[in-house]
Design a protein around this motif. Structure first.
Motif, PDB file in Angstrom:
ATOM      1  N   HIS A   1      -2.408  -6.994  -9.032  1.00 13.13           N
ATOM      2  CA  HIS A   1      -1.934  -5.894  -9.880  1.00 13.13           C
ATOM      3  C   HIS A   1      -2.760  -4.615  -9.809  1.00 13.13           C
ATOM      4  O   HIS A   1      -2.258  -3.545 -10.136  1.00 13.13           O
ATOM      5  N   THR A   2      -4.019  -4.699  -9.371  1.00 16.34           N
ATOM      6  CA  THR A   2      -4.848  -3.490  -9.287  1.00 16.34           C
ATOM      7  C   THR A   2      -4.830  -2.883  -7.883  1.00 16.34           C
ATOM      8  O   THR A   2      -4.743  -1.670  -7.734  1.00 16.34           O
ATOM      9  N   THR A   3      -4.931  -3.732  -6.876  1.00 23.62           N
ATOM     10  CA  THR A   3      -5.100  -3.249  -5.495  1.00 23.62           C
ATOM     11  C   THR A   3      -3.792  -3.188  -4.712  1.00 23.62           C
ATOM     12  O   THR A   3      -3.740  -2.539  -3.672  1.00 23.62           O
ATOM     13  N   ALA A   4      -2.779  -3.914  -5.168  1.00 23.19           N
ATOM     14  CA  ALA A   4      -1.564  -4.153  -4.375  1.00 23.19           C
ATOM     15  C   ALA A   4      -1.943  -4.899  -3.096  1.00 23.19           C
ATOM     16  O   ALA A   4      -3.093  -5.355  -2.953  1.00 23.19           O
ATOM     17  N   ASP A   5      -1.009  -5.029  -2.164  1.00 20.04           N
ATOM     18  CA  ASP A   5      -1.292  -5.755  -0.930  1.00 20.04           C
ATOM     19  C   ASP A   5      -0.274  -5.336   0.128  1.00 20.04           C
ATOM     20  O   ASP A   5       0.690  -4.635  -0.180  1.00 20.04           O
ATOM     21  N   VAL A   6      -0.509  -5.763   1.347  1.00 23.52           N
ATOM     22  CA  VAL A   6       0.393  -5.436   2.447  1.00 23.52           C
ATOM     23  C   VAL A   6       1.757  -6.077   2.192  1.00 23.52           C
ATOM     24  O   VAL A   6       2.799  -5.452   2.375  1.00 23.52           O
ATOM     25  N   GLU A   7       1.737  -7.344   1.790  1.00 21.77           N
ATOM     26  CA  GLU A   7       2.971  -8.023   1.417  1.00 21.77           C
ATOM     27  C   GLU A   7       3.023  -8.120  -0.098  1.00 21.77           C
ATOM     28  O   GLU A   7       2.049  -8.519  -0.741  1.00 21.77           O
ATOM     29  N   MET A   8       4.163  -7.751  -0.652  1.00 22.72           N
ATOM     30  CA  MET A   8       4.341  -7.773  -2.106  1.00 22.72           C
ATOM     31  C   MET A   8       5.678  -8.439  -2.426  1.00 22.72           C
ATOM     32  O   MET A   8       6.715  -8.046  -1.883  1.00 22.72           O
TER      33      MET A   8
ATOM     34  N   ASP B   1      -5.165  -0.831   2.916  1.00 24.76           N
ATOM     35  CA  ASP B   1      -4.132  -1.486   3.726  1.00 24.76           C
ATOM     36  C   ASP B   1      -2.763  -1.331   3.062  1.00 24.76           C
ATOM     37  O   ASP B   1      -1.760  -1.082   3.735  1.00 24.76           O
ATOM     38  N   ALA B   2      -2.736  -1.481   1.745  1.00 24.41           N
ATOM     39  CA  ALA B   2      -1.472  -1.369   1.013  1.00 24.41           C
ATOM     40  C   ALA B   2      -0.945   0.066   1.081  1.00 24.41           C
ATOM     41  O   ALA B   2       0.255   0.289   1.298  1.00 24.41           O
ATOM     42  N   TYR B   3      -1.833   1.021   0.948  1.00 27.95           N
ATOM     43  CA  TYR B   3      -1.433   2.430   1.051  1.00 27.95           C
ATOM     44  C   TYR B   3      -0.750   2.692   2.395  1.00 27.95           C
ATOM     45  O   TYR B   3       0.297   3.346   2.465  1.00 27.95           O
ATOM     46  N   ASN B   4      -1.342   2.172   3.465  1.00 30.39           N
ATOM     47  CA  ASN B   4      -0.776   2.398   4.811  1.00 30.39           C
ATOM     48  C   ASN B   4       0.625   1.804   4.957  1.00 30.39           C
ATOM     49  O   ASN B   4       1.449   2.337   5.687  1.00 30.39           O
TER      50      ASN B   4
END
Ligand code: GDP
Ligand code: FE
Ligand code: FE
Ligand code: FE
Length: 196
Positions: free
Chosen positions: A119-126, A187-190
């Motif tokens: 919930h704070t960082t997000a991730d590449v796969e969501m 990574d999530a931003y990208n």
């Protein structure tokens, strides 16, 4: 007061709400109720289980006010990546928070625990639930920051765009304040924020 049809734990709804309340101050508790309500709304818009989303949103910050000492002890003894010790409680309360949520709230549902982890960082796969909780945390009614109205508009129109908007805003904030960026956040931003 808030109630849950199913708590995904041996606790009743009343017991779970009482534990959540006892683990944080009034302001944080109100935020959690706001995230729960917004998670429900986003679930309805995105054909996801509304009750499950409302519960995940409610407990997402369960560990927000746990002490650094308890987080560090858990990181060292509960099989977490030791690189987490190079970050701080902003990162720990979600990822390491899942350990306390399992232990103290008895939640075992993998989907809920993963959404809290991310919930704070997000991730590449969501997953859909990951996106719902991540975005609801940012736009719940109690949030007030420049850009929150735009964030709400974008997120209610398209959940993925909401994730991208939020990550861009967070990266912007972290860079402006020369904060250390957790690699997952980058990574999530990208994945979610870069224009196609
Ligand atoms: P909250 O728990 O409801 O306040 O919201 P979040 O869990 O989403 O975020 C907690 C804090 O973590 C916020 O101040 C974010 O800006 C911050 N944060 C998010 N990603 C990172 C990161 O990569 N590095 C650091 N240092 N902080 C981050
Ligand atoms: Fe949080
Ligand atoms: Fe968040
Ligand atoms: Fe939160």
């Amino acid at each position: 007061e808030i109630t849950f049809k199913e708590t995904f734990s041996p606790l009743t709804s009343d017991e779970l709400v009482a534990k959540e309340k006892a683990n944080m101050d009034e302001k944080r508790f109100k935020h959690c109720i706001g995230v729960s309500e917004t998670s429900r709304k986003l679930a309805r818009l995105n054909n996801y289980d509304e009750d499950k989303a409302a519960l995940a949103g409610f407990i997402h910050d369960y560990a927000k006010q746990i002490s650094n000492e308890r987080f560090i002890e858990a990181i060292k003894t509960q099989g977490f990546d030791q690189d987490l010790l190079n970050y701080n409680r902003a990162i720990w309360h979600g990822i390491v928070g899942t350990y306390f949520i399992k232990k103290e709230l008895g939640i075992t549902d993998k989907e809920i625990l993963t959404a809290i982890w991310r919930h704070t960082t997000a991730d590449v796969e969501m997953t859909t639930l990951d996106k719902i909780v991540f975005v609801a945390d940012f736009i719940e009614p109690g949030r007030d920051f420049p850009g929150v109205d735009e964030a709400r508009k974008v997120a209610f129109n398209n959940l993925d765009d909401g994730v991208g908007f939020e990550l861009a805003h967070t990266l912007d904030f972290l860079v402006t304040n020369r904060q250390k960026i957790y690699p997952k956040t980058f990574d999530a931003y990208n994945v979610w924020s870069v224009k196609k």
